[in-house]
Design a protein around this motif. Sequence first.
Motif, PDB file in Angstrom:
ATOM      1  N   SER A  85       1.857   2.629   1.021  1.00 57.99           N
ATOM      2  CA  SER A  85       1.620   2.564   2.467  1.00 57.99           C
ATOM      3  C   SER A  85       0.138   2.803   2.726  1.00 57.99           C
ATOM      4  N   GLY A  86      -0.269   2.592   3.958  1.00 55.64           N
ATOM      5  CA  GLY A  86      -1.651   2.885   4.322  1.00 55.64           C
ATOM      6  C   GLY A  86      -1.951   4.370   4.188  1.00 55.64           C
ATOM      7  N   HIS A  87      -0.983   5.189   4.544  1.00 50.55           N
ATOM      8  CA  HIS A  87      -1.196   6.637   4.416  1.00 50.55           C
ATOM      9  C   HIS A  87      -1.325   7.056   2.961  1.00 50.55           C
ATOM     10  N   GLN A  90      -4.823   6.381   1.827  1.00 52.59           N
ATOM     11  CA  GLN A  90      -5.817   7.382   2.242  1.00 52.59           C
ATOM     12  C   GLN A  90      -5.811   8.575   1.283  1.00 52.59           C
ATOM     13  N   TYR A 111      -6.556   6.162  13.900  1.00 55.71           N
ATOM     14  CA  TYR A 111      -5.120   5.998  14.068  1.00 55.71           C
ATOM     15  C   TYR A 111      -4.472   7.393  14.160  1.00 55.71           C
ATOM     16  N   SER A 114      -3.288   9.168  11.135  1.00 58.11           N
ATOM     17  CA  SER A 114      -4.366   9.632  10.254  1.00 58.11           C
ATOM     18  C   SER A 114      -4.923  10.958  10.756  1.00 58.11           C
ATOM     19  N   GLU A 154     -12.946   4.339  10.667  1.00 61.67           N
ATOM     20  CA  GLU A 154     -12.316   3.025  10.765  1.00 61.67           C
ATOM     21  C   GLU A 154     -13.365   2.022  11.231  1.00 61.67           C
ATOM     22  N   ASN A 158      -8.403   2.053  15.622  1.00 58.98           N
ATOM     23  CA  ASN A 158      -7.090   1.940  16.234  1.00 58.98           C
ATOM     24  C   ASN A 158      -6.818   3.240  16.984  1.00 58.98           C
ATOM     25  N   ASP A 183     -11.662   2.621   6.676  1.00 64.65           N
ATOM     26  CA  ASP A 183     -10.327   2.061   6.904  1.00 64.65           C
ATOM     27  C   ASP A 183     -10.528   0.738   7.639  1.00 64.65           C
ATOM     28  N   THR A 185      -8.242  -1.608   8.275  1.00 67.24           N
ATOM     29  CA  THR A 185      -6.930  -2.155   8.641  1.00 67.24           C
ATOM     30  C   THR A 185      -6.999  -3.083   9.846  1.00 67.24           C
ATOM     31  N   SER A 205      -4.096  -0.309   5.471  1.00 72.78           N
ATOM     32  CA  SER A 205      -2.657  -0.387   5.645  1.00 72.78           C
ATOM     33  C   SER A 205      -2.340  -1.878   5.593  1.00 72.78           C
ATOM     34  N   THR A 207       0.446  -3.044   5.679  1.00 69.14           N
ATOM     35  CA  THR A 207       1.577  -3.162   6.600  1.00 69.14           C
ATOM     36  C   THR A 207       1.226  -4.028   7.809  1.00 69.14           C
ATOM     37  N   LYS A 208      -0.040  -4.036   8.170  1.00 71.14           N
ATOM     38  CA  LYS A 208      -0.476  -4.631   9.431  1.00 71.14           C
ATOM     39  C   LYS A 208      -0.889  -6.089   9.212  1.00 71.14           C
ATOM     40  N   GLY A 218       2.704  -1.134   3.030  1.00 69.54           N
ATOM     41  CA  GLY A 218       1.898  -1.168   1.813  1.00 69.54           C
ATOM     42  C   GLY A 218       0.491  -0.711   2.129  1.00 69.54           C
ATOM     43  N   LEU A 370       1.435  -2.740  14.504  1.00 65.74           N
ATOM     44  CA  LEU A 370       0.404  -3.647  15.009  1.00 65.74           C
ATOM     45  C   LEU A 370       0.147  -4.690  13.940  1.00 65.74           C
TER      46      LEU A 370
HETATM   47  C1  LIG Z   1      -0.952   1.946  10.383  1.00 62.99           C
HETATM   48  C2  LIG Z   1      -2.266   2.461  10.037  1.00 62.99           C
HETATM   49  C3  LIG Z   1      -2.420   3.373   8.987  1.00 62.99           C
HETATM   50  C4  LIG Z   1      -1.258   3.902   8.187  1.00 62.99           C
HETATM   51  O1  LIG Z   1      -0.651   2.865   7.473  1.00 62.99           O
HETATM   52  P1  LIG Z   1       0.892   2.874   7.025  1.00 62.99           P
HETATM   53  O2  LIG Z   1       1.033   1.627   6.256  1.00 62.99           O
HETATM   54  O3  LIG Z   1       1.699   2.916   8.285  1.00 62.99           O
HETATM   55  O4  LIG Z   1       1.081   4.121   6.214  1.00 62.99           O
HETATM   56  C5  LIG Z   1      -3.701   3.796   8.676  1.00 62.99           C
HETATM   57  N1  LIG Z   1      -4.774   3.364   9.376  1.00 62.99           N
HETATM   58  C6  LIG Z   1      -4.655   2.502  10.388  1.00 62.99           C
HETATM   59  C7  LIG Z   1      -5.867   2.044  11.114  1.00 62.99           C
HETATM   60  C8  LIG Z   1      -3.401   2.015  10.759  1.00 62.99           C
HETATM   61  O5  LIG Z   1      -3.300   1.149  11.783  1.00 62.99           O
END
Ligand SMILES: *Cc1c(COP(=O)(O)O)cnc(C)c1O
Length: 428
Positions: A85-87, A90, A111, A114, A154, A158, A183, A185, A205, A207-208, A218, A370
């Motif tokens: 994940s993004g977390h 980090q 975010y 974070s 970032e 976000n 970051d 993302t 992340s 995921t976005k 992821g 997002l």
């Molecule tokens: C969503 C997000 C994260 C965390 O990512 P996950 O995949 O939800 O763990 C970190 N930084 C930013 C800017 C995000 O938008």
Amino acid sequence: MSGDYGFDTLQVHAGARPDPATGARQVPIYQTTAYVFRDADHAAALFNLQEVGYIYSRLTNPTVAALQERVATLEGGAGAVCCSSGHAAQIMALFPLMGPGCNVVVSTRLYGGSVTQFSQTIRRFGWEARFVDIDDAGAINAAIDAQTRAIFCESIANPGGHIADLDALARLANAAGLPLIVDNTSATPYLCRPIEHGATLVVHSMTKYLTGNGTVTGGCVVDSGRFDWSASDKFPSLSAPEPAYHGLKFHETFGPLAFTFHGIAVGLRDLGMTLNPQAAHYTLMGIETLSLRMARHCENAVKVATWLEKHPAVARVTYAGLPSSPCHDRLARICPKGAGGLFTFALKGGYEACVRFVDALNLFSHVANLGDTRSLVIHSASTTHRQLTPEQQTAAGAGPEVVRLSIGIEDADDLIADLEQALAVATA
Ligand SMILES: *Cc1c(COP(=O)(O)O)cnc(C)c1O
């Protein structure tokens, strides 16, 4: 794959080649836990990091490896480590740098998750995050001391849409002998390439926008390969002998790939925040259309933000793509292809109007996500930023009167029509 190709070519091809066993054109999902060793010597060489290969999918997997190479290439990095994940990314970024008693200087504009991870959870590891206004060089320098190990921000924050002055931050980090972690993302490498501005590590992340359709979680850490981990005694995980690998020194042995090898051989091995191959496959497919989607996200966001800014119920719109934004002058330098699809706006009616507005939308989905092809909305103060104090909410650009939009790739006119009817309900 050679960096001579353009971005649109690399987003389709980097890291991928026809499968050597079958000729499969799309990257196969290597759904396997383990890999057969040729013989005992081969196994020993792999475990000693004397030979690079596949041992066990908590550490490495060919589908995940293709994705790592693709993201590293698009960011202009030397290597990348994918994680769950993004977390997770980090933590994976900080893990080789930090130790008990160490601190990281971080932007207040982050975010919400974070902010919570940094202000609460990492304290359990004996790590400290020092929050500063990332535009205030004096505050950053005042926060840095002998125990500081990194600066974190970032690129496009976000949710507030603030664009960090990465060139200035990289100069400042460099002068202090520290890595700058960005970051990326919200921007993605299509809009912003932090390494070109001097960043050491880029976290995502995935995921976005990288996956782009709300199907997986992821994360990824990309290393520029340019930081000299041995220049001081601050980064012993990378510069000093590693007891778990018979005294191997990662920086001396792997040079520009030190951080990446450490992330896999120690980080994934012992923290286990591994990306699974199925998720890696979805993300590879998503990245193939990244530039097409980002261009449309940006185009739609400009149309919607411009329309919202003129609406009588709207107090302000914070989108760096608008000439009214204080960050607009950074756009051409940091994010030359646009300000992304994410922004916030404030309703004159405050918290109550925001809640009514969110409930009245039809086309926009009210979700905590997002970067989807679909347009999404969230009232940060009552959701993602709920755990924050009012001061933290406002500093993060997520006060009670603020709504966050993630503009999708639909017809902009349809999005504006939905916003118009929901604003009518919210202000009735
Ligand atoms: C969503 C997000 C994260 C965390 O990512 P996950 O995949 O939800 O763990 C970190 N930084 C930013 C800017 C995000 O938008």
